[in-house]
Design a protein around this motif. Structure first.
Motif, PDB file in Angstrom:
ATOM      1  N   ARG A 103       0.807  -1.183   0.061  1.00 23.87           N
ATOM      2  CA  ARG A 103      -0.002  -0.063  -0.029  1.00 23.87           C
ATOM      3  C   ARG A 103       0.885   1.268  -0.049  1.00 23.87           C
ATOM      4  NH1 ARG A 103      -0.574   2.624   5.199  1.00 23.87           N
ATOM      5  NH2 ARG A 103       0.638   1.416   6.577  1.00 23.87           N
ATOM      6  N   LYS A 106      -0.162   7.505   0.985  1.00 30.63           N
ATOM      7  CA  LYS A 106      -1.225   8.408   0.579  1.00 30.63           C
ATOM      8  C   LYS A 106      -1.791   8.031  -0.619  1.00 30.63           C
ATOM      9  CE  LYS A 106       0.261  12.322   3.619  1.00 30.63           C
ATOM     10  NZ  LYS A 106       0.656  13.840   3.455  1.00 30.63           N
ATOM     11  N   LEU A 107      -3.180   8.120  -0.915  1.00 30.74           N
ATOM     12  CA  LEU A 107      -3.662   7.837  -2.063  1.00 30.74           C
ATOM     13  C   LEU A 107      -3.587   9.195  -2.945  1.00 30.74           C
ATOM     14  CD1 LEU A 107      -7.222   6.110  -1.017  1.00 30.74           C
ATOM     15  CD2 LEU A 107      -5.101   5.194  -2.014  1.00 30.74           C
ATOM     16  N   SER A 112      -7.712  10.529  -2.990  1.00 30.36           N
ATOM     17  CA  SER A 112      -7.582  10.783  -1.439  1.00 30.36           C
ATOM     18  C   SER A 112      -8.756  11.247  -1.011  1.00 30.36           C
ATOM     19  CB  SER A 112      -6.377  11.857  -1.673  1.00 30.36           C
ATOM     20  OG  SER A 112      -6.807  12.812  -2.259  1.00 30.36           O
ATOM     21  N   SER A 115     -10.555   8.813   1.146  1.00 30.57           N
ATOM     22  CA  SER A 115     -10.126   8.388   2.362  1.00 30.57           C
ATOM     23  C   SER A 115     -11.086   8.420   3.728  1.00 30.57           C
ATOM     24  CB  SER A 115      -8.658   9.072   2.608  1.00 30.57           C
ATOM     25  OG  SER A 115      -7.833   8.688   1.683  1.00 30.57           O
ATOM     26  N   SER A 119     -17.041   3.058   4.126  1.00 31.27           N
ATOM     27  CA  SER A 119     -16.711   1.933   3.493  1.00 31.27           C
ATOM     28  C   SER A 119     -17.896   1.567   2.619  1.00 31.27           C
ATOM     29  CB  SER A 119     -16.454   0.830   4.451  1.00 31.27           C
ATOM     30  OG  SER A 119     -16.277  -0.551   3.946  1.00 31.27           O
ATOM     31  N   PRO A 122     -13.226   3.785   0.697  1.00 36.88           N
ATOM     32  CA  PRO A 122     -11.798   3.811   0.696  1.00 36.88           C
ATOM     33  C   PRO A 122     -11.031   2.612   0.089  1.00 36.88           C
ATOM     34  CG  PRO A 122     -12.812   4.748   2.835  1.00 36.88           C
ATOM     35  CD  PRO A 122     -13.920   3.989   2.055  1.00 36.88           C
ATOM     36  N   GLU A 123     -11.816   1.408   0.334  1.00 41.00           N
ATOM     37  CA  GLU A 123     -11.194   0.345   0.068  1.00 41.00           C
ATOM     38  C   GLU A 123     -11.177   0.326  -1.681  1.00 41.00           C
ATOM     39  OE1 GLU A 123     -12.741  -0.315   4.098  1.00 41.00           O
ATOM     40  OE2 GLU A 123     -13.514   0.480   2.058  1.00 41.00           O
ATOM     41  N   THR A 126      -8.313   2.360  -2.768  1.00 37.52           N
ATOM     42  CA  THR A 126      -7.135   1.836  -2.702  1.00 37.52           C
ATOM     43  C   THR A 126      -6.781   0.780  -3.863  1.00 37.52           C
ATOM     44  OG1 THR A 126      -7.235   1.943  -0.223  1.00 37.52           O
ATOM     45  CG2 THR A 126      -6.008   0.102  -1.383  1.00 37.52           C
TER      46      THR A 126
END
Length: 392
Positions: A103, A106-107, A112, A115, A119, A122-123, A126
């Motif tokens: 990972r 930071k995205l 980002s 973040s 849910s 965020p997943e 990623t």
């Protein structure tokens, strides 16, 4: 030889810190000078980059890192070092192949933004950002002088995923302490042990469910078996949004009717670990691979707990997660399909009805342990370091 070791170190409580601490001590016993320029910064990638900038690297022959456990500080330090010193020998132990870190810190924007959302946003973000993370991992991996894995399976998966040369790879089994052999306790009752950090995702529920299933089909075994749950229970691991994991385990034990058969040994002092393990016959590691990680790749690491079993001369029953099948292919235990409670119950039933198997497993584990003591493991690392320093 003077090296810099980039790794968490005790008193941090995690498997990689323990590993790095033992490696450092064993290398120093061989006369290797070991600097630890990242010590005290925790897992802070920005601080790691600053330490790289502020440290005098002129007397360092080689830099070795321990990568894994969700840490990013060492990864970022290696990237900064490679950028600053293109010819400096860099090596690393990769504890969680087939990736280096899995990972990003930071995205990238605009992902980002997700973040802080609920849910599964965020997943999803990623996963969408993973190609960039994989590119950065490959870029660093291909620039490394040597990468060490703890198993052949881990090395093969890392090499394939990162696109590495065979000459960059080395396999050095997980080192262990030189533990004085101890005979098995009497086979009645058979003493089973789960050992490791106690938190969600370790499959402990599977072990409890499987043991209860054994007693349903073979109630006569109830008086012949005990299970100990031992290991670390740090609050940041044992507590989460759904409350105390330890309390949830205790409730499950009561619901399954196992309260009279379960012993607890939480937060063991280091000097008591071997004594507790050797007071048992077989270690049981019911690990499950993370469903989230499966989207990003195959986790092919091993386990510090498994290394402790080997060091203490005890057999294991373990799932086929990670590279466990390779580690339990020396007549030192039994493998079952991860998440298969029925298969785990069958494995437990077999060892309970034929406890003499534990004797042979223990003998084979003891021989493995002698070959993997840290003094010999450090010699293998020193050889890798010397070879890395000779690469043009």
């Amino acid at each position: 030889m003077r090296i810099a070791l980039l790794a968490p170190l005790p008193p941090e409580q995690n498997g990689i810190a323990d590993y790095a601490g033992h490696l450092k001590h064993a290398l120093e016993n061989l006369g290797v000078q070991v600097d630890t320029p990242l010590q005290g910064i925790g897992n802070d990638p920005r601080q790691a980059e600053k330490r790289v900038e502020d440290t005098d690297w002129s007397g360092i022959d080689l830099v070795h890192a321990e990568l894994g456990g969700g840490r990013l500080a060492e990864f970022q330090a290696l990237r900064a070092l490679r950028k600053r010193f293109p010819d400096l020998p860099l090596t690393a132990t990769v504890h969680d192949p087939e990736r280096l870190v899995w990972r990003r810190e930071k995205l990238p924007w605009p992902l980002s933004i997700a973040s802080g959302m609920r849910s599964p946003l965020p997943e999803i973000a990623t996963v969408l950002a993973d190609p960039l993370c994989l590119h950065e991992e490959r870029q660093l991996a291909r620039s490394m002088t040597r990468l060490v894995t703890l198993t052949r399976a881990g090395g093969q998966s890392l090499r394939q995923r990162m696109g590495l040369k065979e000459s960059q790879m080395a396999v050095i089994s997980h080192g262990n302490l030189a533990i004085e052999p101890a005979p098995l306790p009497p086979l009645q009752p058979l003493r089973l042990l789960y050992f490791g950090f106690i938190y969600r995702g370790k499959g402990i529920e599977d072990l409890l469910d499987a043991l209860a299933r054994v007693f349903v089909t073979q109630p006569e075994l109830r008086s012949q078996v005990r299970l100990t749950l031992a290991g670390g229970s740090e609050p940041e691991m044992a507590f989460g949004p759904s409350g105390s994991y330890l309390d949830q385990l205790r409730l499950r034990i009561r619901q399954l009717g196992l309260s009279d058969l379960i012993d607890w040994q939480l937060d063991l002092p280091a000097d008591q670990i071997a004594t507790v393990i050797q007071a048992h016959h077989v270690m049981v590691l019911p690990y499950r691979e993370s469903s989230k990680l499966k989207i990003l790749g195959k986790l092919r690491g091993t386990s510090g707990a498994l290394s402790w079993a080997t060091a203490c001369g005890r057999g294991v029953i373990t799932s086929d997660a990670r590279s466990f099948a390779e580690e339990v292919s020396h007549g030192n235990g039994m493998i079952y399909p991860q998440g298969d409670v029925a298969a785990l119950a069958s494995a437990l039933s077999r060892i309970c009805t034929a406890p003499d198997k534990a004797i042979q497993w223990a003998e084979n584990a003891m021989q493995m342990g002698k070959a993997r003591v840290w003094s010999q493991t450090a010699e293998r690392f020193r050889d890798v370091f010397r070879q890395a320093c000779e690469v043009d």
